[in-house]
Design a protein around this motif. Structure first.
Motif, mmCIF file in Angstrom:
data_model
loop_
_atom_site.group_PDB
_atom_site.id
_atom_site.type_symbol
_atom_site.label_atom_id
_atom_site.label_comp_id
_atom_site.label_asym_id
_atom_site.label_seq_id
_atom_site.Cartn_x
_atom_site.Cartn_y
_atom_site.Cartn_z
ATOM 1 N N ASP A 16 29.909 23.791 35.994
ATOM 2 C CA ASP A 16 29.473 23.316 34.636
ATOM 3 C C ASP A 16 30.191 23.915 33.211
ATOM 4 O OD1 ASP A 16 26.670 25.661 34.265
ATOM 5 O OD2 ASP A 16 28.573 25.994 34.414
ATOM 6 N N GLY A 17 31.425 24.570 33.657
ATOM 7 C CA GLY A 17 31.905 24.917 32.246
ATOM 8 C C GLY A 17 31.861 26.445 31.961
ATOM 9 N N SER A 18 30.934 26.749 32.654
ATOM 10 C CA SER A 18 30.491 28.370 32.083
ATOM 11 C C SER A 18 31.452 29.364 33.038
ATOM 12 C CB SER A 18 28.925 28.595 32.654
ATOM 13 O OG SER A 18 28.804 28.542 33.747
ATOM 14 N N TRP A 19 31.787 30.514 32.504
ATOM 15 C CA TRP A 19 32.358 31.367 33.031
ATOM 16 C C TRP A 19 31.753 32.278 34.007
ATOM 17 C CZ3 TRP A 19 37.682 30.829 32.346
ATOM 18 C CH2 TRP A 19 37.921 29.964 31.260
ATOM 19 N N SER A 20 32.073 32.174 35.190
ATOM 20 C CA SER A 20 31.309 32.831 36.396
ATOM 21 C C SER A 20 31.578 34.332 36.585
ATOM 22 C CB SER A 20 31.448 32.087 37.673
ATOM 23 O OG SER A 20 31.141 30.795 37.419
ATOM 24 N N PHE A 21 32.842 34.753 36.357
ATOM 25 C CA PHE A 21 33.195 35.982 36.768
ATOM 26 C C PHE A 21 34.117 36.658 35.340
ATOM 27 C CE2 PHE A 21 31.921 36.291 41.000
ATOM 28 C CZ PHE A 21 32.058 34.800 41.247
ATOM 29 N N TRP A 22 33.672 37.746 35.324
ATOM 30 C CA TRP A 22 34.352 38.567 34.285
ATOM 31 C C TRP A 22 35.152 39.882 34.568
ATOM 32 C CZ3 TRP A 22 33.997 36.563 29.042
ATOM 33 C CH2 TRP A 22 33.374 35.264 28.979
ATOM 34 N N GLY A 23 36.249 40.242 33.743
ATOM 35 C CA GLY A 23 36.706 41.425 33.865
ATOM 36 C C GLY A 23 36.122 42.275 32.876
ATOM 37 N N GLN A 24 36.423 43.628 32.853
ATOM 38 C CA GLN A 24 35.790 44.601 31.805
ATOM 39 C C GLN A 24 36.855 44.368 30.610
ATOM 40 O OE1 GLN A 24 38.299 45.429 33.822
ATOM 41 N NE2 GLN A 24 39.471 46.842 32.485
ATOM 42 N N GLY A 25 36.425 44.430 29.418
ATOM 43 C CA GLY A 25 37.060 44.164 28.448
ATOM 44 C C GLY A 25 38.264 45.099 27.905
ATOM 45 N N THR A 26 39.258 44.888 27.096
ATOM 46 C CA THR A 26 40.262 45.572 26.782
ATOM 47 C C THR A 26 40.208 45.527 25.105
ATOM 48 O OG1 THR A 26 42.500 46.343 27.008
ATOM 49 C CG2 THR A 26 42.065 44.047 27.226
ATOM 50 N N GLN A 27 40.360 46.393 24.513
ATOM 51 C CA GLN A 27 40.335 46.503 23.005
ATOM 52 C C GLN A 27 41.640 46.335 22.283
ATOM 53 O OE1 GLN A 27 37.648 46.957 20.772
ATOM 54 N NE2 GLN A 27 39.182 46.417 19.247
ATOM 55 N N VAL A 28 41.936 45.118 21.529
ATOM 56 C CA VAL A 28 43.061 44.989 20.929
ATOM 57 C C VAL A 28 42.721 45.085 19.436
ATOM 58 C CG1 VAL A 28 44.565 43.209 19.847
ATOM 59 C CG2 VAL A 28 43.806 43.160 22.595
ATOM 60 N N THR A 29 43.282 46.198 18.779
ATOM 61 C CA THR A 29 42.975 46.168 17.212
ATOM 62 C C THR A 29 44.669 46.149 16.363
ATOM 63 O OG1 THR A 29 41.504 47.976 17.821
ATOM 64 C CG2 THR A 29 42.685 48.152 15.539
ATOM 65 N N VAL A 30 44.379 45.228 15.403
ATOM 66 C CA VAL A 30 45.548 44.908 14.634
ATOM 67 C C VAL A 30 45.319 45.583 13.217
ATOM 68 C CG1 VAL A 30 47.042 42.883 13.761
ATOM 69 C CG2 VAL A 30 45.846 42.758 16.103
#
Length: 119
Positions: free
Chosen positions: A103-117
């Motif tokens: 249905d267009g939804s994201w089913s699986f996720w990785g852990q996040g990684t921080q990006v700082t600019v």
């Protein structure tokens, strides 16, 4: 599908970073891989996507021409190359997967990684 993201960090405006995401699962061909991000105080937003078995990428307008999504089907890796970074790209970046017949939804996720600019 299991996802493991890495590669975030601190970079100056105009700099570059490459995010990586290790992908595992029995059958990856029905899946679309993507990167999404969430800045402080904002909703999570789509960045880029690419089907696992077709080299056809899609991008958010805000990153088009600066970011490149790719995947290595031999190494089972997903990448996001980010160039000309701006302070507004600062966010936690997530790799994710959704089924192409879903249905267009994201089913699986990785852990996040921080990006700082930094400006």
């Amino acid at each position: 599908v299991q996802l493991q993201a890495s590669g975030g960090g601190l970079v100056q405006t105009g700099g570059s970073l490459r995010l990586s995401c290790a992908v595992s699962g029995r059958t990856l061909s029905p899946w679309i891989m993507g990167w999404l991000r969430q800045a402080p105080g904002k909703a999570r937003e789509f960045v880029a996507s690419i089907p696992w078995n077709i080299n056809h990428a899609a991008y958010a307008d805000s990153v088009k021409g600066r970011f490149t999504i790719s995947r290595d089907r031999v190494k089972n890796m997903l990448y996001l190359a980010m160039d000309s970074l701006k302070p507004e790209d600062t966010a936690v970046y997530y790799c994710a997967a959704r089924h192409r017949a879903g249905d267009g939804s994201w089913s699986f996720w990785g852990q996040g990684t921080q990006v700082t600019v930094s400006s």
